[in-house]
Design a protein around this motif. Sequence first.
Motif, PDB file in Angstrom:
ATOM      1  N   LEU A 132      29.732  89.548  54.389  1.00  0.00           N
ATOM      2  CA  LEU A 132      30.900  89.213  53.572  1.00  0.00           C
ATOM      3  C   LEU A 132      32.197  89.773  54.123  1.00  0.00           C
ATOM      4  O   LEU A 132      33.280  89.286  53.772  1.00  0.00           O
ATOM      5  N   LEU A 133      32.124  90.780  54.976  1.00  0.00           N
ATOM      6  CA  LEU A 133      33.341  91.482  55.391  1.00  0.00           C
ATOM      7  C   LEU A 133      34.336  90.565  56.103  1.00  0.00           C
ATOM      8  O   LEU A 133      35.523  90.561  55.755  1.00  0.00           O
ATOM      9  N   PRO A 134      33.926  89.781  57.095  1.00  0.00           N
ATOM     10  CA  PRO A 134      34.910  88.883  57.718  1.00  0.00           C
ATOM     11  C   PRO A 134      35.414  87.812  56.762  1.00  0.00           C
ATOM     12  O   PRO A 134      36.557  87.361  56.876  1.00  0.00           O
ATOM     13  N   LEU A 135      34.573  87.391  55.806  1.00  0.00           N
ATOM     14  CA  LEU A 135      35.003  86.386  54.838  1.00  0.00           C
ATOM     15  C   LEU A 135      36.066  86.962  53.907  1.00  0.00           C
ATOM     16  O   LEU A 135      37.101  86.334  53.640  1.00  0.00           O
ATOM     17  N   MET A 136      35.806  88.167  53.393  1.00  0.00           N
ATOM     18  CA  MET A 136      36.786  88.822  52.527  1.00  0.00           C
ATOM     19  C   MET A 136      38.061  89.148  53.298  1.00  0.00           C
ATOM     20  O   MET A 136      39.170  89.013  52.783  1.00  0.00           O
ATOM     21  N   ALA A 137      37.906  89.593  54.533  1.00  0.00           N
ATOM     22  CA  ALA A 137      39.075  89.911  55.354  1.00  0.00           C
ATOM     23  C   ALA A 137      39.955  88.679  55.515  1.00  0.00           C
ATOM     24  O   ALA A 137      41.187  88.755  55.477  1.00  0.00           O
ATOM     25  N   ASP A 138      39.329  87.537  55.687  1.00  0.00           N
ATOM     26  CA  ASP A 138      40.071  86.286  55.838  1.00  0.00           C
ATOM     27  C   ASP A 138      40.862  85.957  54.576  1.00  0.00           C
ATOM     28  O   ASP A 138      42.001  85.498  54.635  1.00  0.00           O
ATOM     29  N   LEU A 139      40.266  86.209  53.411  1.00  0.00           N
ATOM     30  CA  LEU A 139      40.915  85.871  52.146  1.00  0.00           C
ATOM     31  C   LEU A 139      42.112  86.763  51.842  1.00  0.00           C
ATOM     32  O   LEU A 139      43.043  86.345  51.147  1.00  0.00           O
ATOM     33  N   VAL A 140      42.094  88.012  52.318  1.00  0.00           N
ATOM     34  CA  VAL A 140      43.195  88.927  51.999  1.00  0.00           C
ATOM     35  C   VAL A 140      44.081  89.224  53.210  1.00  0.00           C
ATOM     36  O   VAL A 140      44.999  90.029  53.117  1.00  0.00           O
ATOM     37  N   GLY A 141      43.809  88.588  54.352  1.00  0.00           N
ATOM     38  CA  GLY A 141      44.640  88.817  55.531  1.00  0.00           C
ATOM     39  C   GLY A 141      44.462  90.211  56.092  1.00  0.00           C
ATOM     40  O   GLY A 141      45.427  90.962  56.244  1.00  0.00           O
ATOM     41  N   ALA A 142      43.229  90.573  56.404  1.00  0.00           N
ATOM     42  CA  ALA A 142      42.912  91.928  56.857  1.00  0.00           C
ATOM     43  C   ALA A 142      41.996  91.880  58.062  1.00  0.00           C
ATOM     44  O   ALA A 142      41.449  90.831  58.427  1.00  0.00           O
TER      45      ALA A 142
END
Length: 385
Positions: A132-142
Amino acid sequence: GGMDTNSPASEELLLYDGKHPKEYLQHLSDQLSLSLSSPSFAQALDDQDSLSLFRQEFHFPTLTEKPSRVEDAPTGNWIEAKEVVYLCGNSLGLQPKRAKERVIVALNSWGEGGVHGHFTQPNPWLTIDEPLLPLMADLVGALPEEVAVMNTLSTNLHLMMIAFYQPKAERHKILIEHNAFPSDRYIAESQAALHGYDYKDAVVAINPGDDLTTEGLCERWTQELAKHRETAAIILLGAVNYQNGIYLPLEHIIKVAHSYGIIVGLDLAHAVGNLPMFLHQWEADFAVWCSYKYLNSGPGGVGGLFVHWKHSGDPPVPQSSSVLLDPKYRRLAGWWGHDLLTRFQMGDGLFTPIPGAMGYRSPLFLLFPSQLFNPQLVLCHAIIN
């Protein structure tokens, strides 16, 4: 693509920045020669909606409440509705149709494998959150190293406040927005009180004023930050206000706050999955969010947090911000935040945090809820993209 300022999402955000939605809708209604308030105008917008096919990916409620009083609802006195217009995604997102089968798979892995589920494929619990980390990073610009998926929003916010709120006698105030979500205010007040301050004095609510355009909000926050520049230790903001829908000019606020040495934390409950975020680029210090609203993970779905890499002690890129914390500053240490390479040595060694946000996965990293809710988050990310 969340940090690409030339991305379509970024361009769209800038294009409509500072304009009232009614102005845009009026423009569309004029183009279609239909009244703004007519059902035919609403239907025309639906017909042109390129995302309408994704409606098929979700279950919609089939019951409408008949009782007029909330206390009468448990009696089961309901009437069936053939079609529901669901406008409660800001409170609880709809269930993806494929969620049930994914949850059954997770339950079967527990039932059939027992303790072996920690390590067996295809989704070992030991690393259940990592996809999930790259997916969440994509959603919040991180950066992927800047996010973690764990706990609930309030728990994560307390963990972040423990780490980042380090008040001193002359600088101890917590700035929040006027009409902040109640739990944010509770957390700010309790954190101030735990440090021995009178929360009525230490927590300052900033009124947005009358000019709610982007320019007006920027000017207002510039004035307020200058006013509190010598007494404010931290700012805690909801990116989108839950009552009035105001989307704060976060990049501007963060830049001005950092010029005064003020830490900035964000509650993205009503922003993640709803608006494009650029947390790394904006240099927000930390952020937290839930996943059961616009990310449709279900009631009690696992939350997320962001900690900017500049606070991890080994930033991969030069940082210009003047607000930097010692990487050894306070945090609640625990099992899941310890470096995996030495976690199972079970000795008396010192706590060795995982670099980045994953080092905060403690002490309440909720493993099995993650196993149940992660599939929904993966599905929702695929739909958003």
